[in-house]
Design a protein around this motif. Structure first.
Motif, PDB file in Angstrom:
ATOM      1  N   VAL A 122      94.556  -3.699  53.319  1.00 29.52           N
ATOM      2  CA  VAL A 122      96.052  -2.998  53.390  1.00 29.52           C
ATOM      3  C   VAL A 122      96.329  -2.659  54.926  1.00 29.52           C
ATOM      4  N   ALA A 123      95.112  -2.096  55.607  1.00 28.01           N
ATOM      5  CA  ALA A 123      95.227  -1.644  57.017  1.00 28.01           C
ATOM      6  C   ALA A 123      95.622  -2.743  58.185  1.00 28.01           C
ATOM      7  N   ASN A 124      95.412  -3.945  57.602  1.00 29.98           N
ATOM      8  CA  ASN A 124      95.595  -5.235  58.451  1.00 29.98           C
ATOM      9  C   ASN A 124      96.916  -5.908  58.053  1.00 29.98           C
ATOM     10  N   LEU A 125      97.643  -5.236  57.392  1.00 27.54           N
ATOM     11  CA  LEU A 125      99.157  -5.865  56.802  1.00 27.54           C
ATOM     12  C   LEU A 125     100.333  -5.045  57.791  1.00 27.54           C
ATOM     13  N   LYS A 126     101.310  -5.767  58.008  1.00 29.72           N
ATOM     14  CA  LYS A 126     102.245  -5.210  58.883  1.00 29.72           C
ATOM     15  C   LYS A 126     102.963  -4.162  58.046  1.00 29.72           C
ATOM     16  N   ILE A 127     103.410  -3.018  58.612  1.00 33.85           N
ATOM     17  CA  ILE A 127     104.047  -1.977  58.215  1.00 33.85           C
ATOM     18  C   ILE A 127     105.277  -2.231  57.050  1.00 33.85           C
ATOM     19  N   LYS A 128     106.084  -3.431  57.632  1.00 32.86           N
ATOM     20  CA  LYS A 128     107.066  -3.749  56.601  1.00 32.86           C
ATOM     21  C   LYS A 128     106.727  -4.517  55.491  1.00 32.86           C
ATOM     22  N   LYS A 129     105.392  -4.837  55.284  1.00 32.80           N
ATOM     23  CA  LYS A 129     105.046  -5.446  54.068  1.00 32.80           C
ATOM     24  C   LYS A 129     104.353  -4.741  53.323  1.00 32.80           C
ATOM     25  N   LEU A 130     104.077  -3.335  53.399  1.00 34.36           N
ATOM     26  CA  LEU A 130     103.484  -2.523  52.496  1.00 34.36           C
ATOM     27  C   LEU A 130     104.571  -1.786  51.720  1.00 34.36           C
ATOM     28  N   SER A 131     103.929  -1.341  50.600  1.00 32.59           N
ATOM     29  CA  SER A 131     104.549  -0.512  49.497  1.00 32.59           C
ATOM     30  C   SER A 131     105.230   0.662  50.222  1.00 32.59           C
ATOM     31  N   VAL A 132     106.334   1.363  49.885  1.00 33.99           N
ATOM     32  CA  VAL A 132     106.639   2.664  50.447  1.00 33.99           C
ATOM     33  C   VAL A 132     105.723   3.618  50.532  1.00 33.99           C
ATOM     34  N   SER A 133     104.896   3.621  49.560  1.00 30.81           N
ATOM     35  CA  SER A 133     103.815   4.642  49.376  1.00 30.81           C
ATOM     36  C   SER A 133     102.699   4.560  50.096  1.00 30.81           C
ATOM     37  N   ASN A 134     102.378   3.410  50.457  1.00 27.60           N
ATOM     38  CA  ASN A 134     101.399   3.129  51.685  1.00 27.60           C
ATOM     39  C   ASN A 134     101.984   3.276  52.897  1.00 27.60           C
ATOM     40  N   GLN A 135     103.184   2.949  53.163  1.00 24.21           N
ATOM     41  CA  GLN A 135     103.878   3.362  54.397  1.00 24.21           C
ATOM     42  C   GLN A 135     103.750   4.852  54.732  1.00 24.21           C
ATOM     43  N   ASP A 159     108.354  17.307  58.052  1.00 25.35           N
ATOM     44  CA  ASP A 159     109.716  17.671  57.732  1.00 25.35           C
ATOM     45  C   ASP A 159     110.269  17.141  56.278  1.00 25.35           C
ATOM     46  N   GLU A 160     110.669  18.189  55.451  1.00 25.37           N
ATOM     47  CA  GLU A 160     111.095  17.660  54.104  1.00 25.37           C
ATOM     48  C   GLU A 160     110.118  16.754  53.476  1.00 25.37           C
ATOM     49  N   PRO A 161     108.979  17.071  53.017  1.00 27.35           N
ATOM     50  CA  PRO A 161     108.027  16.058  52.544  1.00 27.35           C
ATOM     51  C   PRO A 161     108.610  15.331  51.140  1.00 27.35           C
ATOM     52  N   PHE A 162     109.493  16.207  50.347  1.00 23.96           N
ATOM     53  CA  PHE A 162     109.911  15.592  49.349  1.00 23.96           C
ATOM     54  C   PHE A 162     110.659  14.222  49.781  1.00 23.96           C
ATOM     55  N   GLU A 163     111.159  14.141  50.782  1.00 22.20           N
ATOM     56  CA  GLU A 163     112.007  12.894  51.528  1.00 22.20           C
ATOM     57  C   GLU A 163     111.019  12.016  52.323  1.00 22.20           C
ATOM     58  N   SER A 164     110.403  12.576  53.377  1.00 23.63           N
ATOM     59  CA  SER A 164     109.432  11.808  54.244  1.00 23.63           C
ATOM     60  C   SER A 164     108.132  11.430  53.584  1.00 23.63           C
ATOM     61  N   LEU A 165     107.767  12.015  52.369  1.00 26.94           N
ATOM     62  CA  LEU A 165     106.544  11.678  51.536  1.00 26.94           C
ATOM     63  C   LEU A 165     106.955  11.342  50.271  1.00 26.94           C
ATOM     64  N   SER A 166     107.906  10.893  50.075  1.00 25.51           N
ATOM     65  CA  SER A 166     108.764  10.840  48.521  1.00 25.51           C
ATOM     66  C   SER A 166     107.986  10.188  47.735  1.00 25.51           C
ATOM     67  N   GLU A 167     107.281   9.041  48.021  1.00 27.18           N
ATOM     68  CA  GLU A 167     106.604   8.099  47.190  1.00 27.18           C
ATOM     69  C   GLU A 167     104.958   8.853  46.789  1.00 27.18           C
ATOM     70  N   LEU A 168     104.668   9.651  47.424  1.00 30.93           N
ATOM     71  CA  LEU A 168     103.288  10.354  47.089  1.00 30.93           C
ATOM     72  C   LEU A 168     103.374  11.424  46.240  1.00 30.93           C
ATOM     73  N   SER A 169     102.169  11.903  45.765  1.00 30.66           N
ATOM     74  CA  SER A 169     102.204  13.139  44.916  1.00 30.66           C
ATOM     75  C   SER A 169     102.126  14.348  45.802  1.00 30.66           C
ATOM     76  N   LEU A 170     103.220  15.284  45.638  1.00 34.17           N
ATOM     77  CA  LEU A 170     103.294  16.572  46.413  1.00 34.17           C
ATOM     78  C   LEU A 170     101.994  17.170  46.357  1.00 34.17           C
ATOM     79  N   ALA A 171     101.443  17.254  45.142  1.00 29.63           N
ATOM     80  CA  ALA A 171     100.274  18.177  44.804  1.00 29.63           C
ATOM     81  C   ALA A 171      99.146  17.434  45.679  1.00 29.63           C
ATOM     82  N   MET A 172      98.964  16.072  45.908  1.00 29.43           N
ATOM     83  CA  MET A 172      98.033  15.189  46.672  1.00 29.43           C
ATOM     84  C   MET A 172      98.037  15.510  48.103  1.00 29.43           C
TER      85      MET A 172
END
Length: 225
Positions: A128-141, A160-173
């Motif tokens: 995944v590290a060698n894929l272009k950013i635009k090819k990654l899922s939102v969570s991996n981005q 800034d606003e983790p519920f939006e900037s990191l919305s696809e990741l678990s807040l707890a994680m």
């Protein structure tokens, strides 16, 4: 103290509206700070000022006792500050690996293994590290943005606003990762949010309302009771 804001005032030049008025706070390494406020309260503006992306209208910001007005701001932004804003500053056609390299000084000396390990810590494998950013899922981005924020081992990390900037990741994680990073590496983390949910994850919670910043609670003290 690693960061000290003294009577910060910020007024938008075009509208002449003062969004921050007399902000004063001292921040220490090894702690996570939360800034709670409604949309438009000035949270993002405050983080931008701390990041050296804009300049205060009046007041002083000190980093390790040095006034931001007097230091090399380019070095400060690159080496001392890590940030995740809602408007990401990445190149979509570059790979995750290259993205980290581009924001790191002397990246060639570090070698690919250094960057693969940084990405692995946030859940990105070599493929995944060698894929272009635009090819990654939102969570991996968003995992890449998290790795990018700390790749230079900054003393201060702004989210800034983790519920939006990191919305696809678990807040707890994310918060657990950030808390461990702050404690183990003795770093200062400052998080802004509209959600009261961040209260459970920060050492100190502050509220921004009407241009004023007020202390709400200290979880460290509560844990000792």
């Amino acid at each position: 103290m690693i960061l000290s804001l003294k009577n910060i005032v910020y007024t938008y030049k075009k509208s002449k509206v003062t969004v921050l008025n007399g902000i004063t706070i001292d921040c220490s390494p090894g702690k996570v700070y939360g800034i709670l406020g409604k949309a438009g309260a000035g949270k993002t503006t405050l983080l931008a000022l701390i990041a050296g992306l804009d300049k205060v209208s009046s007041g002083e910001i000190f980093y390790k006792k040095d006034n931001l007005k007097e230091i090399d701001r380019d070095h400060y932004r690159l080496q001392e500050i890590g940030s995740i804003f809602q408007q990401y500053n990445v190149l979509a056609n570059e790979t995750a690996l290259t993205t980290l390299k581009l924001c790191t000084t002397n990246s060639a000396a570090k070698g690919n293994a250094y960057f693969y390990e940084a990405l692995k810590k946030v859940g990105i494998d070599e493929k995944v590290a060698n894929l272009k950013i635009k090819k990654l899922s939102v969570s991996n981005q968003q995992r890449v943005y998290l790795a990018k924020a700390i790749i230079n081992d900054p003393e201060i990390v702004l989210i800034d606003e983790p519920f939006e900037s990191l919305s696809e990741l678990s807040l707890a994680m994310v918060m657990e990762y950030i808390r461990i990073y702050a404690k183990n590496e003795n770093k200062c983390i400052i998080i802004s949010s509209q959600s009261k949910s961040i209260a459970a994850y920060v050492d100190e919670l502050w509220g921004l309302n009407g241009g004023k910043l007020s202390f709400i609670k200290d979880n460290v003290e509560q844990e000792k009771i």
